[in-house]
Design a protein around this motif. Structure first.
Motif, PDB file in Angstrom:
ATOM      1  N   VAL A 100     -10.460  -2.350   2.629  1.00  0.00           N
ATOM      2  CA  VAL A 100      -9.176  -2.798   3.188  1.00  0.00           C
ATOM      3  C   VAL A 100      -8.677  -4.037   2.451  1.00  0.00           C
ATOM      4  CG1 VAL A 100      -8.044  -3.744   5.240  1.00  0.00           C
ATOM      5  CG2 VAL A 100      -9.588  -1.793   5.459  1.00  0.00           C
ATOM      6  N   ALA A 101      -9.585  -4.992   2.209  1.00  0.00           N
ATOM      7  CA  ALA A 101      -9.198  -6.219   1.501  1.00  0.00           C
ATOM      8  C   ALA A 101      -8.737  -5.907   0.076  1.00  0.00           C
ATOM      9  CB  ALA A 101     -10.373  -7.193   1.469  1.00  0.00           C
ATOM     10  N   ASP A 139      -1.820  -4.723  -3.154  1.00  0.00           N
ATOM     11  CA  ASP A 139      -0.420  -4.694  -2.737  1.00  0.00           C
ATOM     12  C   ASP A 139       0.249  -6.037  -2.993  1.00  0.00           C
ATOM     13  OD1 ASP A 139       1.718  -3.188  -1.620  1.00  0.00           O
ATOM     14  OD2 ASP A 139       1.500  -4.273   0.258  1.00  0.00           O
ATOM     15  N   PHE A 140      -0.444  -7.122  -2.630  1.00  0.00           N
ATOM     16  CA  PHE A 140       0.104  -8.459  -2.874  1.00  0.00           C
ATOM     17  C   PHE A 140       0.285  -8.711  -4.375  1.00  0.00           C
ATOM     18  CE2 PHE A 140      -0.673 -12.948  -3.886  1.00  0.00           C
ATOM     19  CZ  PHE A 140       0.387 -13.532  -3.200  1.00  0.00           C
ATOM     20  N   ALA A 141      -0.717  -8.321  -5.153  1.00  0.00           N
ATOM     21  CA  ALA A 141      -0.631  -8.526  -6.605  1.00  0.00           C
ATOM     22  C   ALA A 141       0.523  -7.728  -7.204  1.00  0.00           C
ATOM     23  CB  ALA A 141      -1.949  -8.124  -7.268  1.00  0.00           C
ATOM     24  N   LEU A 177       2.865   3.627  -0.381  1.00  0.00           N
ATOM     25  CA  LEU A 177       4.266   3.211  -0.234  1.00  0.00           C
ATOM     26  C   LEU A 177       5.182   4.372   0.162  1.00  0.00           C
ATOM     27  CD1 LEU A 177       6.297   0.831  -0.743  1.00  0.00           C
ATOM     28  CD2 LEU A 177       6.535   1.740  -3.056  1.00  0.00           C
ATOM     29  N   PRO A 178       5.827   4.307   1.347  1.00  0.00           N
ATOM     30  CA  PRO A 178       6.764   5.360   1.746  1.00  0.00           C
ATOM     31  C   PRO A 178       8.095   5.226   1.013  1.00  0.00           C
ATOM     32  CG  PRO A 178       5.927   4.123   3.658  1.00  0.00           C
ATOM     33  CD  PRO A 178       5.614   3.335   2.427  1.00  0.00           C
ATOM     34  N   ILE A 225       4.576  -2.759  -4.074  1.00  0.00           N
ATOM     35  CA  ILE A 225       4.808  -1.334  -4.352  1.00  0.00           C
ATOM     36  C   ILE A 225       3.526  -0.503  -4.322  1.00  0.00           C
ATOM     37  CG2 ILE A 225       6.964  -1.578  -5.643  1.00  0.00           C
ATOM     38  CD1 ILE A 225       5.347  -1.716  -8.216  1.00  0.00           C
ATOM     39  N   THR A 226       2.524  -0.967  -3.567  1.00  0.00           N
ATOM     40  CA  THR A 226       1.283  -0.196  -3.497  1.00  0.00           C
ATOM     41  C   THR A 226       1.126   0.511  -2.159  1.00  0.00           C
ATOM     42  OG1 THR A 226       0.197  -1.697  -5.042  1.00  0.00           O
ATOM     43  CG2 THR A 226      -1.219  -0.291  -3.718  1.00  0.00           C
TER      44      THR A 226
END
Length: 375
Positions: free
Chosen positions: A86-87, A93-95, A214-215, A233-234
């Motif tokens: 999860v991490a 996603d943050f990156a 990402l939807p 965008i992940t």
């Protein structure tokens, strides 16, 4: 907004056809845009070679590390593995958002090496958002594969040199790094799927619907001018209510758009971000011309999954607005009637202003200027 015109039945749909050919004027976006063509032409054979090498090395290392992760698995690691995965996903996603923001905001394609190799795809994407759907697997994922080669190679080296006891100690960390590597590698592929509306495998649609990746509706928000939000965008992790409203507040304070609508908090001390005020400038050549219409907008605890409550403060004669209290009929305004979590306060205000320009509304007699509803 053209689809909203059709759905509301407000006269002829103001469809803006994309010009085709030089005789039709300059193309504003898409594959025929001159800038998009120029940026696409910068994709060189050398770049292609780098992408092929990166993809081969990356997936070879992934397979090698996966085999060793399985070989060193212990039941005592189960919870740490789940936490690490999860991490890793959230970090990726943050990156992705940080890199996306940087490439959209800073530098230019003229920078030596870096510009053509890494900034070019981001700039091309905003001019021609569908370009990514025409890229093959190598072009889509080559750069991200290159980013993960060194950490994956370091992990592989550790599996070859560390003792079983040492591997046991660092195993949760490797699960985190492996999950991070997978999602960093596949970020552009996930991004590509978010722009693909036909022919997606069912399992991809399932993952999008469950916000595991990402939807399409989620990412669509980023491609609405001025492209200053939703850079990640992940994954499709839903933005918390207050984060979303803070983004809208920032846009309102910056004065995004042409100034025909504005919005902000009714009370700057409202920590719940619930009560908002909106202003609509009456459109020209209508009975609303040169009038300022004040509104109250209430974003409840379910926002943005649920639509806001909207009420005019300034008296107005407009179909879909109750004459006794100024409350906007949710069924009469398309964004409210067919609300999606990608919609915003700004979109509602713009749609109300557009309704003022519809044939059945534009010449309606209006109450004396300055009158307000008492309820």
């Amino acid at each position: 907004m053209a689809s909203m015109v059709t759905e509301n039945g407000c006269g002829a749909a103001a469809q803006t056809a994309q010009p085709q050919g030089p005789s039709q004027g300059a193309v504003r976006w898409g594959p025929q845009h001159a800038g998009a063509r120029e940026l696409a032409s910068l994709y060189s054979p050398g770049k292609r070679c780098q992408e092929w090498i990166s993809v081969i090395l990356c997936f070879s290392l992934m397979a090698f590390n996966f085999i060793h992760l399985l070989a060193n698995f212990h039941l005592g690691h189960v919870w740490y593995i789940q936490l690490g995965i999860v991490a890793g996903i959230l970090t990726a996603d943050f990156a992705s958002g940080l890199v996306h923001w940087g490439a959209d905001t800073w530098g230019s394609v003229d920078l030596p090496i870096f510009g053509k190799a890494f900034i070019r795809p981001f700039r091309e994407h905003h001019i021609d958002p569908t370009a990514i759907t025409r890229h093959d697997f190598i072009e889509t994922n080559g750069d991200n594969c290159m980013l993960t080669i060194f950490p994956l190679a370091n992990m592989a080296f550790s599996f070859l040199t560390l003792s079983p006891a040492e591997i046991y100690q660092v195993y949760p960390l490797y699960c985190y790094l492996y999950a991070l590597g997978i999602f960093v590698t596949l970020t552009n592929q996930i991004h590509k799927w978010s722009h693909t509306y036909f022919g997606l495998p069912r399992w991809v649609v399932f993952l999008q619907d469950w916000h595991i990746i990402l939807p399409r509706k989620h990412h669509r928000i980023h491609h609405v001018s001025p492209h200053e939000t939703y850079f990640c965008i992940t994954t499709g992790v839903k933005v918390p209510r207050n984060f979303r409203l803070l983004e809208e507040l920032e846009e309102g304070q910056k004065g995004v758009g042409d100034g025909t609508v504005s919005w902000g908090l009714e009370d700057d001390e409202d920590m719940t971000l619930t009560r908002w005020r909106g202003v609509i400038l009456g459109p020209p050549r209508t009975s609303y011309e040169n009038r300022m219409y004040n509104l109250k907008v209430e974003c409840g605890p379910g926002y943005p999954e649920s639509p806001p409550f909207v009420r005019f403060v300034t008296k107005i004669n407009l179909n879909g607005v109750h004459t006794s209290n100024g409350v906007v009929d949710m069924h009469a305004v398309t964004p409210l009637a067919k609300w999606q979590n990608s919609y915003s306060i700004r979109m509602v205000l713009l749609e109300l202003r557009r309704l003022m320009m519809c044939k059945e509304n534009m010449k309606l007699p209006q109450p004396p200027e300055g009158q307000i509803y008492t309820h």
